[in-house]
Write an enzyme that holds these catalytic residues in place. Structure first.
Site, PDB file in Angstrom:
ATOM      1  N   TYR A 168       0.851  -1.192   0.000  1.00  0.00           N
ATOM      2  CA  TYR A 168       0.000   0.000   0.000  1.00  0.00           C
ATOM      3  C   TYR A 168       0.891   1.247   0.000  1.00  0.00           C
ATOM      4  O   TYR A 168       2.117   1.144   0.092  1.00  0.00           O
ATOM      5  CB  TYR A 168      -0.965  -0.036   1.198  1.00  0.00           C
ATOM      6  CG  TYR A 168      -1.936  -1.184   1.079  1.00  0.00           C
ATOM      7  CD1 TYR A 168      -2.994  -1.126   0.172  1.00  0.00           C
ATOM      8  CD2 TYR A 168      -1.770  -2.353   1.813  1.00  0.00           C
ATOM      9  CE1 TYR A 168      -3.873  -2.191   0.025  1.00  0.00           C
ATOM     10  CE2 TYR A 168      -2.640  -3.427   1.665  1.00  0.00           C
ATOM     11  CZ  TYR A 168      -3.690  -3.342   0.770  1.00  0.00           C
ATOM     12  OH  TYR A 168      -4.549  -4.399   0.611  1.00  0.00           O
ATOM     13  N   ARG A 214       2.869  -0.681  10.753  1.00  0.00           N
ATOM     14  CA  ARG A 214       2.958  -2.054  10.272  1.00  0.00           C
ATOM     15  C   ARG A 214       3.875  -2.073   9.063  1.00  0.00           C
ATOM     16  O   ARG A 214       3.748  -1.243   8.159  1.00  0.00           O
ATOM     17  CB  ARG A 214       1.585  -2.579   9.872  1.00  0.00           C
ATOM     18  CG  ARG A 214       1.616  -4.098   9.742  1.00  0.00           C
ATOM     19  CD  ARG A 214       0.262  -4.694   9.901  1.00  0.00           C
ATOM     20  NE  ARG A 214       0.357  -5.971  10.572  1.00  0.00           N
ATOM     21  CZ  ARG A 214      -0.196  -7.084  10.109  1.00  0.00           C
ATOM     22  NH1 ARG A 214      -0.899  -7.070   9.004  1.00  0.00           N
ATOM     23  NH2 ARG A 214      -0.071  -8.216  10.773  1.00  0.00           N
ATOM     24  N   CYS A 325      -7.135 -22.622  12.735  1.00  0.00           N
ATOM     25  CA  CYS A 325      -7.194 -22.148  11.348  1.00  0.00           C
ATOM     26  C   CYS A 325      -6.399 -23.166  10.547  1.00  0.00           C
ATOM     27  O   CYS A 325      -5.275 -23.512  10.920  1.00  0.00           O
ATOM     28  CB  CYS A 325      -6.544 -20.773  11.260  1.00  0.00           C
ATOM     29  SG  CYS A 325      -6.024 -20.354   9.586  1.00  0.00           S
ATOM     30  N   CYS A 328      -6.316 -22.576   4.875  1.00  0.00           N
ATOM     31  CA  CYS A 328      -6.816 -22.948   3.548  1.00  0.00           C
ATOM     32  C   CYS A 328      -6.949 -21.728   2.640  1.00  0.00           C
ATOM     33  O   CYS A 328      -7.028 -21.855   1.425  1.00  0.00           O
ATOM     34  CB  CYS A 328      -8.167 -23.642   3.687  1.00  0.00           C
ATOM     35  SG  CYS A 328      -9.445 -22.589   4.418  1.00  0.00           S
ATOM     36  N   CYS A 332     -11.893 -16.723   3.924  1.00  0.00           N
ATOM     37  CA  CYS A 332     -11.451 -15.415   4.432  1.00  0.00           C
ATOM     38  C   CYS A 332     -10.804 -14.573   3.349  1.00  0.00           C
ATOM     39  O   CYS A 332     -10.487 -13.416   3.575  1.00  0.00           O
ATOM     40  CB  CYS A 332     -10.499 -15.588   5.615  1.00  0.00           C
ATOM     41  SG  CYS A 332      -8.924 -16.331   5.187  1.00  0.00           S
ATOM     42  N   GLU A 393     -20.127 -43.741  14.996  1.00  0.00           N
ATOM     43  CA  GLU A 393     -19.349 -43.722  13.743  1.00  0.00           C
ATOM     44  C   GLU A 393     -18.608 -45.050  13.642  1.00  0.00           C
ATOM     45  O   GLU A 393     -17.830 -45.397  14.531  1.00  0.00           O
ATOM     46  CB  GLU A 393     -18.354 -42.557  13.747  1.00  0.00           C
ATOM     47  CG  GLU A 393     -17.354 -42.549  12.608  1.00  0.00           C
ATOM     48  CD  GLU A 393     -17.983 -42.432  11.228  1.00  0.00           C
ATOM     49  OE1 GLU A 393     -18.551 -41.369  10.925  1.00  0.00           O
ATOM     50  OE2 GLU A 393     -17.928 -43.428  10.456  1.00  0.00           O
TER      51      GLU A 393
HETATM   52  C1  LIG Z   1      -8.976 -11.713   5.682  1.00  0.00           C
HETATM   53  C2  LIG Z   1      -7.668 -11.010   5.815  1.00  0.00           C
HETATM   54  C3  LIG Z   1      -7.626  -9.639   5.719  1.00  0.00           C
HETATM   55  C4  LIG Z   1      -6.424  -8.951   5.940  1.00  0.00           C
HETATM   56  N1  LIG Z   1      -6.435  -7.587   5.966  1.00  0.00           N
HETATM   57  C5  LIG Z   1      -5.346  -6.910   6.399  1.00  0.00           C
HETATM   58  C6  LIG Z   1      -5.407  -5.516   6.667  1.00  0.00           C
HETATM   59  O1  LIG Z   1      -6.452  -4.873   6.547  1.00  0.00           O
HETATM   60  N2  LIG Z   1      -4.267  -4.911   7.083  1.00  0.00           N
HETATM   61  C7  LIG Z   1      -3.099  -5.584   7.263  1.00  0.00           C
HETATM   62  O2  LIG Z   1      -2.094  -4.990   7.644  1.00  0.00           O
HETATM   63  N3  LIG Z   1      -3.036  -6.920   7.050  1.00  0.00           N
HETATM   64  C8  LIG Z   1      -4.126  -7.594   6.645  1.00  0.00           C
HETATM   65  N4  LIG Z   1      -4.083  -8.961   6.512  1.00  0.00           N
HETATM   66  C9  LIG Z   1      -2.856  -9.679   6.878  1.00  0.00           C
HETATM   67  C10 LIG Z   1      -2.943 -10.154   8.336  1.00  0.00           C
HETATM   68  O3  LIG Z   1      -3.035  -9.083   9.237  1.00  0.00           O
HETATM   69  C11 LIG Z   1      -1.731 -11.002   8.734  1.00  0.00           C
HETATM   70  O4  LIG Z   1      -0.580 -10.229   8.600  1.00  0.00           O
HETATM   71  C12 LIG Z   1      -1.572 -12.249   7.882  1.00  0.00           C
HETATM   72  O5  LIG Z   1      -2.797 -12.900   7.654  1.00  0.00           O
HETATM   73  C13 LIG Z   1      -0.616 -13.230   8.557  1.00  0.00           C
HETATM   74  O6  LIG Z   1      -1.108 -13.586   9.811  1.00  0.00           O
HETATM   75  P1  LIG Z   1      -1.871 -14.991  10.093  1.00  0.00           P
HETATM   76  O7  LIG Z   1      -1.008 -16.056   9.528  1.00  0.00           O
HETATM   77  O8  LIG Z   1      -1.992 -15.025  11.584  1.00  0.00           O
HETATM   78  O9  LIG Z   1      -3.179 -14.913   9.382  1.00  0.00           O
HETATM   79  C14 LIG Z   1      -5.247  -9.664   6.222  1.00  0.00           C
HETATM   80  C15 LIG Z   1      -5.293 -11.055   6.259  1.00  0.00           C
HETATM   81  C16 LIG Z   1      -6.481 -11.728   6.080  1.00  0.00           C
HETATM   82  C17 LIG Z   1      -6.512 -13.221   6.186  1.00  0.00           C
HETATM   83  S1  SF4 Z   2     -10.887 -19.503   5.912  1.00  0.00           S
HETATM   84 FE1  SF4 Z   2      -9.079 -18.344   6.481  1.00  0.00          FE
HETATM   85  S2  SF4 Z   2      -9.230 -18.130   8.699  1.00  0.00           S
HETATM   86 FE2  SF4 Z   2     -10.643 -19.743   8.122  1.00  0.00          FE
HETATM   87  S3  SF4 Z   2      -9.480 -21.660   8.286  1.00  0.00           S
HETATM   88 FE3  SF4 Z   2      -9.236 -20.999   6.170  1.00  0.00          FE
HETATM   89  S4  SF4 Z   2      -7.377 -19.731   6.209  1.00  0.00           S
HETATM   90 FE4  SF4 Z   2      -8.026 -19.974   8.310  1.00  0.00          FE
END
Ligand SMILES: Cc1cc2nc3c(=O)[nH]c(=O)nc-3n(C[C@H](O)[C@H](O)[C@H](O)COP(=O)(O)O)c2cc1C
Ligand code: SF4
Length: 549
Positions: A168, A214, A325, A328, A332, A393
């Site tokens: 961004y 960030r 989680c 997958c 999301c 089952e």
């Molecule tokens: C649905 C979704 C939306 C996200 N939106 C943002 C966001 O708005 N801002 C941001 O900095 N990162 C965003 N991310 C990245 C997450 O904050 C995070 O850095 C990334 O998913 C890795 O963490 P995790 O493995 O715990 O999901 C998004 C990730 C997901 C899955």
């Molecule tokens: S949809 Fe996204 S948050 Fe849910 S289990 Fe799959 S990777 Fe994880």
């Protein structure tokens, strides 16, 4: 230090080290305002015990800064009453709430914005060429960040996070590959960080709440920067109270690594503990992952795990296994058009309408025939309503999850079955090894034809499981897949799959016909199995309402 020790960011005390990472939810209203759907979604995570919640990226510029439909925005003082409602609801649970402020730069969607998209340097951003920002544009954008910071402060937010990651606008300035300016905002590290340092200086002069940024620790793109540069950037930004490391620009796996990658994949590449308070994210799914993060950082952020289980902190505190989680990247990651959902948690994004009844409890037993995901979810749901499930089952619990052969996927998805069995076991419920015939029917709603024993095949499909089957078949036979089939897979998962498949000799070829053509618009997957399981319990309750009350 452990995840439940009190921490501080700047002058702010936070009750534990667990942070909900910023995630686009698309739950705000089309005009950028928060609403009850959005607040209920965040509130559920506050109730679940997160010490700090960071909102999704929130646009500061309503003219050319928006990146997704129904994105949260912070651009007008008329928004403060509703934002105040949001912050108040988080504080009810002693959670702190920061807003993540963004300008989407070249990643802004022209269709959502009225003014032409711009970036530090005009170059090809995946097919779009933004305008180069003038000095006046830079000053204008900074003013919009200041206005948003003021609104945040006046609405009761506990802190502000600038979004300087993931390609961004602010990261476009930071990234040597994207910033080719030859004025005072480009060229050297100091110049690339100037737009940010000017803002942090100004914001901190006015407000006494924590301010952080960030950052992507590294970019995965071929011309991207590495972790040493990412660390240097974090340590060179002045007047901030914390750094929040994520990773990635455009190239997969970007920030949300699918199940092909190790847990704590960003942690593994962080060279050392930074010299500022640090939040670190990246595939944290369980207590062991979270504890490891604290070896190099002060706070652990969970993104997708907070979608899968809003009660992640609460469960860690009480020694229970959270709903995992499975990485997958399915429900999301459909954020171009949809609100946030989760494949393993059917209440995510729908908290306001959750079918889990919190108050009134039912009485009695419910027999469940089948211990696939449908039956297991039905059992936990029944328990949440006060009913005692008796599960039958004859095979190994887990149903079609047991058919997954691809090792990465199998490991991650099996964790979900283990979660259910642990949760049931904890409540004294075991799965009876016999065929049930008189309870609610929890056999799968759909079973797709088995193709694993076919010889040479050409495949045209949108069914997830056939991609795994193709890997198995290709060990002995020729496999061709229509490349368009792969559009069902999220980008980083798709790219990893292609590499894996090509290594096994699978060819991606567009041809006139294929001998397997199986499509299902309403594919039966984990999420549909869960919905179906709860629906079966609800129907049972309707039919037996008098006896169960
Ligand atoms: C649905 C979704 C939306 C996200 N939106 C943002 C966001 O708005 N801002 C941001 O900095 N990162 C965003 N991310 C990245 C997450 O904050 C995070 O850095 C990334 O998913 C890795 O963490 P995790 O493995 O715990 O999901 C998004 C990730 C997901 C899955
Ligand atoms: S949809 Fe996204 S948050 Fe849910 S289990 Fe799959 S990777 Fe994880």
């Amino acid at each position: 230090m452990d995840v439940f020790s009190t921490g501080t960011i700047g002058n702010l005390e936070i009750k534990n080290r667990l942070v909900m990472a910023p995630m686009i939810s698309n739950l705000a209203s089309p005009d950028g305002n928060t609403n009850e759907d959005h607040i209920a979604y965040l509130e559920e995570r506050a109730r679940g015990g997160y010490g700090l919640i960071i909102t999704e990226y929130t646009y500061v510029d309503e003219l050319n800064g928006k990146g997704s439909p129904n994105q949260l925005g912070m651009f007008s003082y008329s928004q403060t009453p509703k934002f105040f409602r949001l912050t108040e609801r988080m504080h009810k649970y002693d959670s702190r709430i920061f807003v993540q402020l963004v300008h989407s730069g070249a990643k802004a969607l022209q269709g959502l914005n009225t003014k032409k998209i711009f970036a530090p340097t005009a170059m090809d951003y995946m097919g779009n060429v933004p305008q180069t920002m003038s000095i006046e544009d830079i000053i204008n954008v900074q003013e919009k960040f200041y206005r948003a910071a003021d609104i945040a402060y006046k609405s009761g937010f506990d802190g502000i996070e600038l979004h300087g990651a993931h390609g961004y606008l602010l990261e476009e300035f930071i990234s040597p590959a994207l910033n080719k300016r030859d004025d005072k905002y480009g060229g050297s590290l100091e110049n690339r960080l100037r737009i940010i340092n000017e803002m942090t200086e100004n914001i901190k002069n006015y407000y006494d709440i924590p301010l952080g940024i960030r950052l992507s620790l590294y970019e995965n793109d071929p011309d991207g920067y590495g972790p040493d540069y990412g660390l240097k950037v974090g340590e060179s930004i002045r007047k901030i109270d914390y750094i929040h490391y994520s990773a990635g620009r455009f190239a997969p796996p970007a920030s949300s690594a699918p199940f092909y990658y190790e847990h704590n994949h960003i942690y593994a590449r962080l060279p050392r503990r930074p010299d500022k308070t640090t939040i670190l994210v990246g595939s944290v799914i369980n207590a062991a992952d979270a504890n490891e993060i604290l070896k190099k950082a002060d706070f652990v952020a969970t993104g997708r795990e907070a979608l899968a289980d809003p009660y992640f902190p609460y469960k860690l505190l009480h020694g229970h296994n959270p709903r995992p989680c499975i990485r997958c990247n399915q429900d999301c990651r459909r954020l171009g058009l949809n609100e946030v959902r989760c494949t393993v948690n059917i209440d995510t994004g729908l908290e306001l309408y959750s079918t889990i009844r919190r108050n009134k409890k039912l009485i009695g037993e419910i027999e469940i025939d089948g211990a696939g995901i449908k039956g297991l979810e039905a059992a936990l749901y029944a328990l949440s309503l006060g009913l005692k499930p008796v599960i039958y089952e004859e095979n190994v619990p887990g149903g079609q999850i047991n058919d997954i052969l691809e090792p990465h996927k199998r490991t991650e998805f099996k964790a979900l079955v283990d979660y259910y069995l642990n949760e049931l076991d904890r409540r004294g419920i075991t799965v009876e090894k016999s065929r049930g015939t008189s309870g609610i029917d929890c056999s799968p709603d759909k079973v797709y034809p088995d193709i694993k024993n076919m010889g040479d095949v050409s495949i045209n499909t949108n069914i997830y499981r056939y991609f795994d089957d193709a890997l198995e078949i290709s060990k002995k036979n020729t496999v061709i897949i229509n490349p368009e089939s792969l559009e069902i897979l999220e980008r980083s998962r798709r790219e990893f799959y292609i590499k894996l498949a090509e290594r096994q000799g699978i060819k991606f070829i567009k041809q006139d016909s294929y001998n397997i053509n199986i499509f299902d618009k309403n594919q039966y997957d984990i999420r549909s199995a869960m919905i179906s399981g709860r629906r079966a319990v609800d129907s049972y309750i309707m039919e037996n309402y008098d006896e169960l009350n």
